[in-house]
Write an enzyme that holds these catalytic residues in place. Structure first.
Site, mmCIF file in Angstrom:
data_model
loop_
_atom_site.group_PDB
_atom_site.id
_atom_site.type_symbol
_atom_site.label_atom_id
_atom_site.label_comp_id
_atom_site.label_asym_id
_atom_site.label_seq_id
_atom_site.Cartn_x
_atom_site.Cartn_y
_atom_site.Cartn_z
ATOM 1 N N LYS A 12 62.834 153.136 35.288
ATOM 2 C CA LYS A 12 62.326 153.648 36.575
ATOM 3 C C LYS A 12 61.046 154.421 36.357
ATOM 4 C CE LYS A 12 62.383 158.054 36.483
ATOM 5 N NZ LYS A 12 62.387 159.424 36.628
ATOM 6 N N PRO A 99 61.894 153.693 26.336
ATOM 7 C CA PRO A 99 61.789 154.864 25.461
ATOM 8 C C PRO A 99 62.869 155.905 25.767
ATOM 9 C CG PRO A 99 59.720 154.464 26.659
ATOM 10 C CD PRO A 99 60.661 153.389 27.048
ATOM 11 N N VAL A 100 63.442 156.460 24.696
ATOM 12 C CA VAL A 100 64.509 157.452 24.841
ATOM 13 C C VAL A 100 63.876 158.816 25.140
ATOM 14 C CG1 VAL A 100 66.401 158.604 23.618
ATOM 15 C CG2 VAL A 100 65.975 156.151 23.256
ATOM 16 N N ALA A 101 64.443 159.546 26.120
ATOM 17 C CA ALA A 101 63.889 160.843 26.560
ATOM 18 C C ALA A 101 62.418 160.685 26.917
ATOM 19 C CB ALA A 101 64.082 161.931 25.489
ATOM 20 N N GLY A 102 62.101 159.596 27.586
ATOM 21 C CA GLY A 102 60.696 159.280 27.897
ATOM 22 C C GLY A 102 60.314 159.504 29.341
ATOM 23 N N GLY A 103 61.269 159.954 30.180
ATOM 24 C CA GLY A 103 60.951 160.149 31.597
ATOM 25 C C GLY A 103 61.027 158.862 32.383
ATOM 26 N N GLY A 107 68.675 156.519 29.992
ATOM 27 C CA GLY A 107 70.113 156.812 29.940
ATOM 28 C C GLY A 107 70.786 156.512 31.268
ATOM 29 N N ASP A 141 69.544 159.955 38.890
ATOM 30 C CA ASP A 141 68.762 158.714 38.965
ATOM 31 C C ASP A 141 69.636 157.455 38.978
ATOM 32 O OD1 ASP A 141 66.380 160.132 38.734
ATOM 33 O OD2 ASP A 141 66.281 159.909 36.562
HETATM 34 O O1 C5P Z 1 71.081 164.427 37.118
HETATM 35 P P1 C5P Z 1 70.761 164.375 35.664
HETATM 36 O O2 C5P Z 1 71.949 164.706 34.787
HETATM 37 O O3 C5P Z 1 70.085 163.117 35.246
HETATM 38 O O4 C5P Z 1 69.705 165.529 35.405
HETATM 39 C C1 C5P Z 1 69.370 165.980 34.110
HETATM 40 C C2 C5P Z 1 68.841 167.403 34.190
HETATM 41 O O5 C5P Z 1 67.575 167.415 34.866
HETATM 42 C C3 C5P Z 1 69.708 168.362 34.993
HETATM 43 O O6 C5P Z 1 70.692 168.946 34.181
HETATM 44 C C4 C5P Z 1 68.699 169.394 35.475
HETATM 45 O O7 C5P Z 1 68.402 170.316 34.447
HETATM 46 C C5 C5P Z 1 67.449 168.560 35.691
HETATM 47 N N1 C5P Z 1 67.314 168.129 37.105
HETATM 48 C C6 C5P Z 1 66.945 169.040 38.067
HETATM 49 N N2 C5P Z 1 66.825 168.647 39.374
HETATM 50 C C7 C5P Z 1 67.025 167.344 39.709
HETATM 51 C C8 C5P Z 1 67.393 166.392 38.742
HETATM 52 C C9 C5P Z 1 67.522 166.815 37.428
HETATM 53 O O8 C5P Z 1 66.748 170.237 37.782
HETATM 54 N N3 C5P Z 1 66.882 166.984 40.982
#
Ligand code: C5P
Length: 301
Positions: A12, A99-103, A107, A141
């Site tokens: 994404k 990419p892992v932890a790539g934004g 996951g 996501d």
């Molecule tokens: O929802 P998800 O587990 O993928 O989110 C990972 C981390 O990203 C959350 O634990 C939070 O720290 C941060 N996050 C956030 N606000 C969002 C989505 C994610 O602060 N709307």
């Protein structure tokens, strides 16, 4: 019952990532426009006596991907099994290209892929609505990764609605290496933005440009409120963005919480050219088209 099922699960990107204040539950309210692009992980599941997970690298570093029960894709399989009232075990294999932890929600899309794969393997025919609500339990996501296409996200990103999009967009995905922790980037957002953070709103102008399929207009309307915090934690990303712009991009920005950077090209040959320029400058990059469908079964056909 089918012997094994493979699902393609797309990466994404966020065309707009509007971030509001931290909520009482720690999440931030979002107004985002997601797009799925043609860069896929593959999730394969088969029935087994014991649940196992194998993570195979296809060009990315997978050393930080957990292979125990904390892996989000395994949690997705367990959640679906418990909702269906079965105690089915699976042998799961994830081939990683995102990419892992790539934004880029790698996951989360693996979790969406696991839901779709196990649903098919176990012949459950879970409704789309129920899959979306299971997805929301797993991560912000995940519902989007089930839908794919171009989609608006509100709430913490999990409240999704399909958006009209008649365009075809050619992205260069630049991979500067290393990872960025999503919570750390949100934390830096809080630190940089201070006390008063306005409630984010989806850009009407962006939705109109997508509906019209105008790459040029979309390029002028891309935005990411996590770009400044990501650049604050990874100042080196500014060089990647500058290189992308110099190579002829219509626009360049950090993808989600980074460190992956996105460069929008006018067309496919333009994207290939920009990728090659970045590669010569030592930045590995690949070309992907969007939008593409969400997590979907590819075998058996
Ligand atoms: O929802 P998800 O587990 O993928 O989110 C990972 C981390 O990203 C959350 O634990 C939070 O720290 C941060 N996050 C956030 N606000 C969002 C989505 C994610 O602060 N709307």
């Amino acid at each position: 019952m089918t012997a094994s099922v493979t699902v393609a699960a797309p990466a994404k990107i966020n065309l707009q990532l509007g971030v509001g204040a931290a909520r009482a539950d720690g999440y931030h309210s979002l107004a985002t426009v997601y797009q799925a692009i043609g860069l896929y992980d593959e999730v394969t599941v088969a029935c087994a006596e014991e649940t196992t997970l194998e993570v195979v690298s296809d060009g990315v570093d997978v050393s930080d991907v957990p292979t125990d029960s904390s892996n989000l894709a395994l949690r997705a399989a367990a959640l679906l099994a418990s909702r269906a009232g079965n105690d089915a075990r699976v042998a799961m294999s994830i081939r990683k290209r995102i990419p892992v932890a790539g934004g880029m929600a790698g996951g989360s899309t693996d979790a969406a892929g696991a839901l779709v794969a196990c649903d098919a393997l176990w012949g459950l025919q879970t409704s789309r609505e129920d899959l979306l609500s299971l997805g929301a339990e797993l991560g912000s996501d995940v519902p989007f990764c089930l839908l794919g296409g171009t989609v608006t996200g509100t709430g913490r990103g999990e409240v999704v609605a399909e958006a009209a999009d008649t365009g075809e967009y050619w992205w260069v995905v630049a991979l500067p290496g290393g990872g960025l922790s999503t919570p750390a980037v949100f934390g830096e957002f809080d630190r940089l933005s201070g006390a008063e953070v306005p409630e984010p709103e989806i850009s009407r102008a962006l939705l109109d440009a997508l509906s019209a399929g105008s790459t040029l207009e979309v390029a002028g309307l891309l935005s990411n409120d996590l770009e400044a915090p990501a650049l604050s934690l990874r100042p080196d990303l500014a060089d990647v963005l500058a290189q992308g712009r110099a190579a002829g991009a219509l626009a360049a920005m950090v993808s989600g919480s980074g460190p992956t950077c996105l460069v929008l090209a006018a067309d496919e040959p333009g994207a290939v050219r920009i990728r090659d320029v970045l590669a010569r400058a030592g930045v590995s990059a690949l070309v992907a088209r969007g939008p593409v469908p969400g997590a979907h079964v590819v075998t058996p056909l």
